[in-house]
Design an enzyme around this catalytic site. Sequence first.
Site, PDB file in Angstrom:
ATOM      1  CD  GLU A  58     -43.498   9.245  46.129  1.00  0.00           C
ATOM      2  OE1 GLU A  58     -43.323   9.569  44.940  1.00  0.00           O
ATOM      3  OE2 GLU A  58     -43.528  10.076  47.053  1.00  0.00           O
ATOM      4  CG  HIS A  64     -35.792   3.820  43.059  1.00  0.00           C
ATOM      5  ND1 HIS A  64     -37.003   3.166  43.293  1.00  0.00           N
ATOM      6  CD2 HIS A  64     -35.955   5.065  43.548  1.00  0.00           C
ATOM      7  CE1 HIS A  64     -37.844   4.000  43.881  1.00  0.00           C
ATOM      8  NE2 HIS A  64     -37.232   5.166  44.052  1.00  0.00           N
ATOM      9  CG  HIS A  98     -33.947   8.444  46.244  1.00  0.00           C
ATOM     10  ND1 HIS A  98     -34.815   9.266  45.567  1.00  0.00           N
ATOM     11  CD2 HIS A  98     -34.654   7.340  46.597  1.00  0.00           C
ATOM     12  CE1 HIS A  98     -36.005   8.682  45.508  1.00  0.00           C
ATOM     13  NE2 HIS A  98     -35.928   7.508  46.128  1.00  0.00           N
TER      14      HIS A  98
END
Length: 115
Positions: A96, A101, A103
């Site tokens: 998104e 990055h 998680h």
Amino acid sequence: MFKKTIFHKIISGEIKSSIIYQDKYVTAIKDINPQAPIHILIIPNEYIPNSNYINKNNRQLFGYMFYIATKIAKKVHIDQDGYRIILNCNKNAGQEIYYLHIHLLGGKNLGPLLK
């Protein structure tokens, strides 16, 4: 030129966020829309749009992000019961925010990822 993302603003301090870890290479924050009791994002301080942009000049940073994820997992006590590390790349994978990055999720039984 790229569009400045929320991650740029968090890393620079322009937006206050729940930073739980930061050094000269990465910043880790609590996800604002957690999918598990523990949901932390580990973000490189150097802008990389997604994993397609990992190259010979920044590949060590990618490994460092996983190293920090394991350190945080120990710090938040999910290392023994288990945790999941997820990386999304592009739209069909669910990316998104176009800033690389990972998680880190845990704190409950996450079940199988695929059935």
